[in-house]
Write an enzyme that holds these catalytic residues in place. Structure first.
Site, short mmCIF file in Angstrom:
data_model
loop_
_atom_site.label_atom_id
_atom_site.label_comp_id
_atom_site.label_asym_id
_atom_site.label_seq_id
_atom_site.Cartn_x
_atom_site.Cartn_y
_atom_site.Cartn_z
N ASP A 1 -5.40 -23.98 -30.35
CA ASP A 1 -6.00 -25.20 -29.53
C ASP A 1 -4.57 -25.92 -29.13
O ASP A 1 -3.78 -26.05 -29.86
CB ASP A 1 -6.74 -25.90 -30.65
N HIS B 1 -7.48 -17.83 -18.16
CA HIS B 1 -5.89 -18.30 -17.90
C HIS B 1 -5.16 -18.28 -19.30
O HIS B 1 -3.88 -17.91 -19.08
CB HIS B 1 -6.14 -19.83 -17.32
N LYS B 2 -5.69 -18.70 -20.34
CA LYS B 2 -4.93 -18.39 -21.46
C LYS B 2 -4.76 -17.10 -21.93
O LYS B 2 -3.52 -16.67 -22.11
CB LYS B 2 -5.67 -19.12 -22.68
#
Length: 193
Positions: A69, A12-13
């Site tokens: 992150d 997804h990222k």
């Protein structure tokens, strides 16, 4: 087109980042370079985790790379889940498990203010640079929308009536925490060429 490795196994990222950087860079995934292990995230801040991931890949492959992150900070939960957002409901929890835990903990609480933060760690020619992006909003009472991933179905950014999961990806990428951090990364990289 310049190649750069995004130190993630999160599809997804990767999809989001490729859509943000599509005209500027060819973004390679960890699987594209033959790395299929999970990179530990043992830092107590987003910056430390992002740095740990990019250094792991740079040290092993000696290639330019970046990692990120992300944390969701919720006011009424004293900043939880924060740096533990991906593992909030347990080490092997699903996105849905994490979302359900947030909704349960906020049940009956009026203050639903929250902010998403992303820290990107870039290692270019052996030197590290960091970029941060954030977006403020609120946690909705229930899940809404089928797009996005993670906490997107319950995060409604300020100034919008829809959650990230209800938005078209191009709109989300312009206003999101990750989009803002990546915009800084792209400006920096384009200045380096």
């Amino acid at each position: 087109m310049k190649k750069i490795v995004f130190a993630t196994n999160n599809k997804h990222k990767l999809f989001e980042i490729r859509s943000i950087l599509r005209n500027d860079f060819e973004v390679l995934s960890l699987s594209d370079i033959g790395y299929d292990k999970d990179i530990p995230e043992t830092g107590n801040t987003l910056a430390k985790n992002a740095s740990q991931k990019s250094h792991t890949i740079y040290n092993k492959f000696n290639i330019d790379c970046f990692s990120d992150d992300t944390g969701l900070d919720i006011d009424a939960l004293d900043g939880e889940p924060g740096v533990y957002s991906a593992r909030y409901a347990g080490e092997n929890a699903s996105y849905n498990d994490n979302v359900n835990k947030v909704l349960l903990k906020l049940n009956g609480i009026k203050n639903r203010k929250a902010a998403f933060r992303t820290v990107v760690s870039l290692i270019l020619d052996g030197k590290e640079y960091q970029f941060e992006g954030s977006v403020s909003g609120k946690i909705t009472l229930k899940k809404r929308g089928g797009g996005g991933f993670g906490y997107d179905p319950i995060f409604q950014p300020n100034g919008f009536d829809s959650t990230f999961a209800e938005m078209p990806l191009d709109i989300k990428n312009k206003i999101s925490h990750r989009g803002k951090a990546m915009e800084k990364l792209v400006l920096f990289l384009n200045g380096q060429r």
